[in-house]
Design a protein around this motif. Sequence first.
Motif, short mmCIF file in Angstrom:
data_model
loop_
_atom_site.label_atom_id
_atom_site.label_comp_id
_atom_site.label_asym_id
_atom_site.label_seq_id
_atom_site.Cartn_x
_atom_site.Cartn_y
_atom_site.Cartn_z
N MET A 1 -1.30 0.76 10.68
CA MET A 1 -1.02 1.34 9.38
C MET A 1 -0.86 0.23 8.35
SD MET A 1 1.78 4.23 8.52
CE MET A 1 3.16 3.48 7.72
N SER A 2 -1.56 0.33 7.22
CA SER A 2 -1.48 -0.72 6.21
C SER A 2 -0.24 -0.56 5.35
CB SER A 2 -2.74 -0.70 5.34
OG SER A 2 -2.75 0.47 4.55
N ASN A 3 0.26 -1.65 4.91
CA ASN A 3 1.44 -1.67 4.06
C ASN A 3 1.04 -1.26 2.64
OD1 ASN A 3 3.73 -2.25 2.60
ND2 ASN A 3 4.02 -4.27 3.52
N VAL A 4 1.79 -0.33 2.05
CA VAL A 4 1.49 0.18 0.71
C VAL A 4 1.53 -0.95 -0.32
CG1 VAL A 4 2.31 1.75 -1.10
CG2 VAL A 4 2.36 2.46 1.28
N MET A 5 2.39 -1.92 -0.13
CA MET A 5 2.52 -3.03 -1.08
C MET A 5 1.28 -3.93 -1.08
SD MET A 5 5.51 -2.70 -2.50
CE MET A 5 6.17 -4.26 -3.02
N ASN A 6 0.48 -3.90 -0.01
CA ASN A 6 -0.72 -4.73 0.09
C ASN A 6 -1.94 -4.09 -0.54
OD1 ASN A 6 0.49 -6.93 1.37
ND2 ASN A 6 0.31 -5.94 3.36
N SER A 62 -2.68 -6.26 -5.76
CA SER A 62 -1.71 -5.96 -4.71
C SER A 62 -0.37 -6.56 -5.13
CB SER A 62 -2.17 -6.58 -3.39
OG SER A 62 -1.09 -6.75 -2.52
N ILE A 63 0.64 -5.74 -5.18
CA ILE A 63 1.99 -6.21 -5.57
C ILE A 63 2.45 -7.31 -4.62
CG2 ILE A 63 4.44 -5.51 -5.57
CD1 ILE A 63 3.18 -4.67 -8.09
N ALA A 64 2.23 -7.12 -3.32
CA ALA A 64 2.69 -8.09 -2.32
C ALA A 64 2.03 -9.46 -2.52
CB ALA A 64 2.41 -7.57 -0.92
N ASN A 68 3.72 -12.24 -8.70
CA ASN A 68 4.10 -13.43 -9.49
C ASN A 68 2.92 -14.03 -10.23
OD1 ASN A 68 6.87 -13.36 -9.06
ND2 ASN A 68 6.69 -14.48 -7.13
N ASN A 69 1.73 -14.01 -9.60
CA ASN A 69 0.53 -14.53 -10.28
C ASN A 69 0.27 -13.79 -11.57
OD1 ASN A 69 0.04 -16.32 -8.21
ND2 ASN A 69 -1.47 -15.03 -7.20
N VAL A 70 0.40 -12.47 -11.55
CA VAL A 70 0.16 -11.66 -12.74
C VAL A 70 1.31 -11.83 -13.73
CG1 VAL A 70 -0.06 -9.30 -13.62
CG2 VAL A 70 -1.30 -9.99 -11.56
N ARG A 71 2.52 -11.71 -13.23
CA ARG A 71 3.70 -11.76 -14.11
C ARG A 71 3.80 -13.08 -14.88
NH1 ARG A 71 9.97 -11.52 -12.55
NH2 ARG A 71 10.73 -10.94 -14.60
N TYR A 72 3.42 -14.18 -14.26
CA TYR A 72 3.57 -15.48 -14.90
C TYR A 72 2.26 -16.04 -15.43
CZ TYR A 72 8.22 -15.14 -13.01
OH TYR A 72 9.48 -14.71 -12.72
N THR A 73 1.26 -15.18 -15.60
CA THR A 73 0.01 -15.59 -16.22
C THR A 73 0.25 -15.91 -17.69
OG1 THR A 73 -1.34 -14.27 -14.71
CG2 THR A 73 -2.32 -14.78 -16.84
N ARG A 74 -0.37 -16.98 -18.17
CA ARG A 74 -0.25 -17.30 -19.61
C ARG A 74 -0.69 -16.12 -20.44
NH1 ARG A 74 -3.61 -22.28 -20.49
NH2 ARG A 74 -4.31 -21.03 -22.23
N GLY A 75 0.11 -15.74 -21.43
CA GLY A 75 -0.22 -14.64 -22.31
C GLY A 75 0.36 -13.30 -21.89
N VAL A 76 0.89 -13.22 -20.68
CA VAL A 76 1.50 -11.98 -20.19
C VAL A 76 2.99 -11.99 -20.49
CG1 VAL A 76 2.11 -10.69 -18.09
CG2 VAL A 76 -0.21 -11.56 -18.38
N LYS A 77 3.50 -10.87 -21.02
CA LYS A 77 4.95 -10.73 -21.22
C LYS A 77 5.59 -10.35 -19.89
CE LYS A 77 5.31 -9.10 -25.99
NZ LYS A 77 5.69 -7.94 -26.80
N ASP A 78 5.07 -9.27 -19.29
CA ASP A 78 5.62 -8.80 -18.02
C ASP A 78 4.77 -7.65 -17.50
OD1 ASP A 78 7.32 -8.64 -15.84
OD2 ASP A 78 9.13 -8.26 -17.02
N ILE A 79 5.04 -7.25 -16.28
CA ILE A 79 4.46 -6.05 -15.70
C ILE A 79 5.40 -4.92 -16.08
CG2 ILE A 79 3.84 -4.89 -13.55
CD1 ILE A 79 3.42 -7.76 -12.36
N VAL A 80 4.87 -3.82 -16.58
CA VAL A 80 5.73 -2.71 -17.00
C VAL A 80 6.41 -2.13 -15.77
CG1 VAL A 80 5.77 -0.41 -18.04
CG2 VAL A 80 4.35 -2.20 -19.04
N ARG A 81 7.73 -2.04 -15.86
CA ARG A 81 8.51 -1.50 -14.75
C ARG A 81 9.79 -0.88 -15.26
NH1 ARG A 81 10.73 -7.08 -12.29
NH2 ARG A 81 10.44 -8.24 -14.20
N PHE A 82 10.39 -0.08 -14.42
CA PHE A 82 11.64 0.59 -14.73
C PHE A 82 12.65 0.18 -13.68
CE2 PHE A 82 8.11 3.20 -16.20
CZ PHE A 82 8.39 3.25 -17.55
N GLY A 83 13.44 -0.81 -13.99
CA GLY A 83 14.33 -1.38 -12.99
C GLY A 83 13.50 -2.05 -11.93
#
Length: 166
Positions: A1-6, A62-64, A68-83
Amino acid sequence: MSNVMNEPKWYIVSIKPRKEKVVFVQFERINIEYFYPIVKVKKRKLLKKEPLFPGYMFAKFSIAEHFNNVRYTRGVKDIVRFGRNIPHIDESFIENLKEKTNSIIDFEKADLKEGEVVKIKEGPFRGLIGQVLKLKKGDERVVLLLKAASMSPKIEIPISFVEKVS
């Protein structure tokens, strides 16, 4: 079974003003699929291209593996999330949006007032009911508070996408 985070899924990424091209280049370097919806807008007699969601884009990863690669990309503020919850977007929604971005949006003058209840008649939010929070006359857009079962998100869409509810 594959991990949902992957599993790669579409997420909403908040980007810094006028940094879209920087983000595009960085995402291409790290092999992140992205979608920045641009629409052709007809205002008066001019036809120009504008982002459908200014300040936001969609990225498939894939979040897993790439959080961090996406979140800390130059020009990115953040990944939209709720908590700690990071909502993903259905593939079908993205495909529908890709189809819609090829059309021309013709802004009409709408006789709306703040506080009125409207129904969305076009676009990916078609059929939803919302309340007008703010009219943006300069660019013919309206900010709506959507009426949903568990939450009431705010969206900004073209005035021509809505009609008053009697």
